[in-house]
Design an enzyme around this catalytic site. Structure first.
Site, PDB file in Angstrom:
ATOM      1  N   TYR A   1      13.488 -11.741 -18.912  1.00 57.74           N
ATOM      2  CA  TYR A   1      13.474 -10.515 -18.109  1.00 57.74           C
ATOM      3  C   TYR A   1      12.270  -9.672 -18.494  1.00 57.74           C
ATOM      4  O   TYR A   1      12.201  -9.126 -19.599  1.00 57.74           O
ATOM      5  CB  TYR A   1      14.781  -9.751 -18.345  1.00 57.74           C
ATOM      6  CG  TYR A   1      14.976  -8.471 -17.560  1.00 57.74           C
ATOM      7  CD1 TYR A   1      14.147  -8.081 -16.515  1.00 57.74           C
ATOM      8  CD2 TYR A   1      16.047  -7.626 -17.874  1.00 57.74           C
ATOM      9  CE1 TYR A   1      14.351  -6.908 -15.814  1.00 57.74           C
ATOM     10  CE2 TYR A   1      16.276  -6.443 -17.176  1.00 57.74           C
ATOM     11  CZ  TYR A   1      15.424  -6.089 -16.159  1.00 57.74           C
ATOM     12  OH  TYR A   1      15.644  -4.918 -15.464  1.00 57.74           O
TER      13      TYR A   1
ATOM     14  N   LYS B   1      12.905 -13.073 -14.457  1.00 56.51           N
ATOM     15  CA  LYS B   1      13.126 -11.885 -13.624  1.00 56.51           C
ATOM     16  C   LYS B   1      11.953 -10.957 -13.868  1.00 56.51           C
ATOM     17  O   LYS B   1      11.843 -10.334 -14.923  1.00 56.51           O
ATOM     18  CB  LYS B   1      14.447 -11.196 -13.986  1.00 56.51           C
ATOM     19  CG  LYS B   1      14.750  -9.947 -13.157  1.00 56.51           C
ATOM     20  CD  LYS B   1      16.062  -9.314 -13.614  1.00 56.51           C
ATOM     21  CE  LYS B   1      16.535  -8.177 -12.727  1.00 56.51           C
ATOM     22  NZ  LYS B   1      15.624  -7.041 -12.653  1.00 56.51           N
TER      23      LYS B   1
END
Length: 325
Positions: free
Chosen positions: A139, A169
């Site tokens: 992330y 992400k």
């Protein structure tokens, strides 16, 4: 592992964690929220991410949120559990719990506040991603951790090469850098980025990319059919749905992921309340949106967007556990 080991794609809400006005975890509301997402036919859900206010929960609460969400999802969509923490040991413990309750994957940012160097980032992710056999999502969240992994293309490649990493992400505010990440990595890992725009559509139909993980999911009635149209290669339908999505989200969230009317999570939960959705309230250090003027302006955005009617039409009753979407 690589991108072929998971089917993760499309529109995923980053679920808020509902709290009661006195600050308690609202398990009933969290279960109701998973039902709402099932009714909207989302493609997956992230819990205990940034929108999930992991930073104000105890480790026991974080484990309970994951348990409730996985049980409520009941296999109808993938559930990825956020395990971000200040140390790899803490994150690894949360990851092992997620594996034990049947989560579909885990996700982490780099440690907040620390500003780790690339070698330290790599070692952190090596430790956390190897804590379980679950698929792992890196992330990139520079707004929250003050490190932008997109500034280090070689590091991102080394992270993608870690055995359990299957996805990134990418929530950078640097849109061209995100597009570069898609071009470099989408052959190897799933890339979730900022694709809910006309230029995002061009990237999806040209370079690649897999989906959005979107704070709260209030735009699901527009974003879910957008990604269905993308999958079908129907650019005209996708353009229709993304324009409707932007008419809502573009008036609430700035390109750097800050909120237009308040900080993003209180603003989100205020919008969910306006829509009658089970978002609950925020927990300190965040404060709820209570100013009548701000609430009136948020209500105007909701009403102008047409999301109320779209939500009613787009969300039939959720099917039984395991039913196809």
């Amino acid at each position: 592992m690589d991108r072929t080991d998971v089917s993760w794609q499309g529109y995923w809400p980053a679920a808020p964690t509902p709290f009661t006005p006195d600050g308690a975890l609202d398990e009933a509301a969290l279960t109701e929220l998973m039902e709402l997402y099932a009714g909207h036919r989302v493609d997956g859900v992230l819990v205990n991410g940034s929108t999930g206010e992991w930073f104000s929960q105890t480790p026991a609460e974080r484990r309970r949120v994951a348990e409730v969400a996985v049980a409520a999802a009941a296999g109808r969509f993938p559930v990825v559990v956020g395990v971000s923490a200040y140390t790899a040991a803490e994150a690894g413990e949360l990851a092992r719990h997620a594996a034990g309750i049947g989560a579909d994957g885990v996700l982490s940012t780099v440690p907040p506040y620390v500003h780790p160097a690339p070698a330290e980032v790599l070692e952190f992710y090596r430790a956390v991603s190897s804590a379980t056999d679950l698929p792992f999502m890196v992330y990139n969240w520079p707004r929250g951790v003050a490190v932008d992994l997109d500034d280090h293309p070689d590091l991102l490649q080394r992270l993608a090469d870690l055995p359990q990493v299957v996805a990134v992400k990418d929530s950078t505010g640097d849109w061209p850098a995100m597009a570069d990440t898609v071009e470099r990595l989408t052959h190897q890992v799933r890339v979730f980025g900022s694709f809910l725009s006309r230029r995002g559509l061009a990237i999806l139909l040209g370079l690649g990319g897999d989906g959005n993980i979107d704070g709260g999911g209030v735009g699901a009635p527009f974003a879910v059919p957008y990604y269905r149209a993308v999958a079908d290669g129907d650019a005209a339908a996708a353009t229709h749905w993304v324009d409707r999505y932007r008419a809502l989200s573009g008036r609430l969230i700035r390109p750097d992921y800050s909120g237009v009317f308040a900080t993003p999570i209180p603003q989100l939960k205020a919008v969910m309340s306006i829509l009658g959705q089970p978002g609950g309230t925020v927990r300190p250090p965040l404060l709820p949106v209570t100013d009548p003027g701000l609430l009136a302006r948020l209500t105007a955005v909701v009403d102008d967007s047409g999301i109320r009617d779209a939500a009613r039409m787009a969300a039939p009753a959720a099917g039984p556990a395991g039913a196809p979407r």
